[in-house]
Write a protein that holds these residues in place. Sequence first.
Motif, PDB file in Angstrom:
ATOM      1  N   PRO A   1      40.301  46.893  49.531  1.00  0.00           N
ATOM      2  CA  PRO A   1      40.329  47.101  50.991  1.00  0.00           C
ATOM      3  C   PRO A   1      38.935  47.071  51.612  1.00  0.00           C
ATOM      4  O   PRO A   1      38.782  46.783  52.804  1.00  0.00           O
ATOM      5  N   LEU A   2      37.899  47.386  50.801  1.00  0.00           N
ATOM      6  CA  LEU A   2      36.529  47.372  51.316  1.00  0.00           C
ATOM      7  C   LEU A   2      35.939  45.957  51.290  1.00  0.00           C
ATOM      8  O   LEU A   2      34.794  45.742  51.668  1.00  0.00           O
ATOM      9  N   GLY A   3      36.743  45.029  50.777  1.00  0.00           N
ATOM     10  CA  GLY A   3      36.255  43.658  50.717  1.00  0.00           C
ATOM     11  C   GLY A   3      35.354  43.380  49.529  1.00  0.00           C
ATOM     12  O   GLY A   3      34.688  42.350  49.479  1.00  0.00           O
ATOM     13  N   VAL A   4      35.325  44.310  48.558  1.00  0.00           N
ATOM     14  CA  VAL A   4      34.477  44.105  47.382  1.00  0.00           C
ATOM     15  C   VAL A   4      35.304  43.502  46.250  1.00  0.00           C
ATOM     16  O   VAL A   4      36.299  44.089  45.824  1.00  0.00           O
ATOM     17  N   LYS A   5      34.916  42.351  45.797  1.00  0.00           N
ATOM     18  CA  LYS A   5      35.586  41.731  44.658  1.00  0.00           C
ATOM     19  C   LYS A   5      34.695  41.870  43.430  1.00  0.00           C
ATOM     20  O   LYS A   5      33.524  41.502  43.463  1.00  0.00           O
ATOM     21  N   VAL A   6      35.245  42.433  42.358  1.00  0.00           N
ATOM     22  CA  VAL A   6      34.454  42.620  41.145  1.00  0.00           C
ATOM     23  C   VAL A   6      34.887  41.638  40.068  1.00  0.00           C
ATOM     24  O   VAL A   6      34.081  40.841  39.564  1.00  0.00           O
ATOM     25  N   ALA A   7      36.198  41.712  39.703  1.00  0.00           N
ATOM     26  CA  ALA A   7      36.673  40.815  38.649  1.00  0.00           C
ATOM     27  C   ALA A   7      36.587  39.373  39.127  1.00  0.00           C
ATOM     28  O   ALA A   7      36.794  39.084  40.303  1.00  0.00           O
TER      29      ALA A   7
END
Lengths: 313, 283
Positions: free
Chosen positions: B136-142
């Motif tokens: 939801p915060l717009g952070v993509k990790v994988a």
Amino acid sequence: MCSVQVTAPMKINPKAPGISASLPAPIPAQLSTQAAAAPRHRVDAREDAPWVRFIVVAVAVAFMGLFVVLPLACVMTEAFAKGVAAYFAALTDPDTLAAITLTLLAAAISVVANVVFGVIAAWAIAKFDFSGKNLLIALIELPFSVSPVIAGLVFVLLFGLQGYFGGWLLAHHVKIIFALPAIALATIFVTFPFVVRELVPLMQEQGTEEEEAALSLGASGLTTFFRVTLPNIKWALLYGVLLCNARAMGEFGAVSVVSGHIRGQTLTMPLQVETLYDGYQITAAFAVASLLAQLAIVSLIVKVVLEARLERD
Amino acid sequence: MSTAAFLRRRTPSVIPGFGLTLGVTLLWLSLIVLIPLAGLFLKTTELTLAQFWTVITSRRVLHAFELSFGLSLAAAAVNLVFGPVVVWAVVRYRFPGRRLLDAIVDIPFALPTAVAGIALTALYAPSGWIGGLLAPLGVKVAFTPLGIFIALIFIGLPFVVRTVQPVLEDLDSQYEEAAASLGAGRWTTVRRVVLPTILPALLTGFALAFARAVGEYGSVIFIAGNLPNVSEIVPLLIVIRLQEFHYADATAIGAVMLVASFILLFLVNGLRRWSELRIGKRT
């Protein structure tokens, strides 16, 4: 001090037998009564403020929880995501069983090879004084600093179709790459230093006096080794075997390069995890992964027990 | 030292088997480690210098090197900060769960890399426990370089902790007591007395974590996404080149990696010697 001791993260510090010599001498009676009489105002200089302690422990626990505990918990949850029946069905799949067999076989070969080599090499390094010893130790430890992928690559370059012996092997119908021999070789390569580096510091510390005594009483070299040296190093040897076995069963990169990924034939457990995962059989992949994770946890528990044992010796 | 004296026994001994055990050691070491590694360099010489240069300076290879070395450095730096915090808690304080915390430090070392890889991917995927919170915060990790970074922090952690831990355990209390009795505050004591003593060990752990991260394969490839020029690490590129039967490319990249690990090995050995000197002076 021998440089073998600090290379990798596993800590093993069997306390030196001569440690009692460095204990402080008993305090003279006069002095100790004075100390007892004087009120102690000073707190331990190494004591941190409670809030510092709280923050340090909280950060340590949070960091470890996030990076270590959560992934482990995730493996277990995902493995049972479709229930216990699916879990056991995944583990009893013929391809998975073949992978387990191959993994056990490759690990057994590498453990035996490394125990034999480890004991022989440690004998040469620890019991004798020769020049070039540090270089030899550095070369034995070399596989630790080589990427697993490179460890696989070198065997492909030797035995692969375009490799140095590829043509000869093909002509003589000997299969090394994409078969058990290469998997075993790659596993031996990546686990190469494990047993030696546990034995050398201990055997150096123990010296040669006991062996010299046995020899002077007429024991043969082999008898001396089995009756005198081996009992002295058995826990360290077991420790090395444990680390070697854990790494051998879990090795992925090196084995992946030489395996050829033939289902039911050249897949070890970690490769089976990858194959299932890439085939979108996520739950099955995690089921096999959970088996490997359990193995890792058992290894860690045994390691803690062995460390206590080594510490006592 | 003349070549003839090399590997020669220095002092006579009644212990038998010197020639035999050293001979077997050298033979086995050569067969398993030295000859295969030499084979890689020999294979590299089959390329002309121009070919070699073209391979390793291609955009895709350069990007992979940049990514692998950059992220490894960053991940090792994170462990350089948090590793000592874990060590400090485990060595200096007594709290419930301390032994457990100490024991699980080895998990990244004991857990097979493929298992760590799929576990981290599941955690940080948009549907995962942590990925779901970050999405939801717009952070993509994988499937981004950030995922590689996470995996490299995971595998590097024990290297820093286990290198620094014995040094802090053996640190004599008298230095800190002396500093405190001379009026130094606690923070000053830690910064000016403890830190310099554990600094060589810290840097050794940092270098070991970095070296391990550069060569890491299993825990990274699942979470990385593996897009060329975006999230493709060097070891994966070697594997891809091998699968495409571009042996020459794989060999050239492999040779560069191997040289890099030799340089790191020298660095680590130097640091370790410094560390021993530093501790030797203190105790």
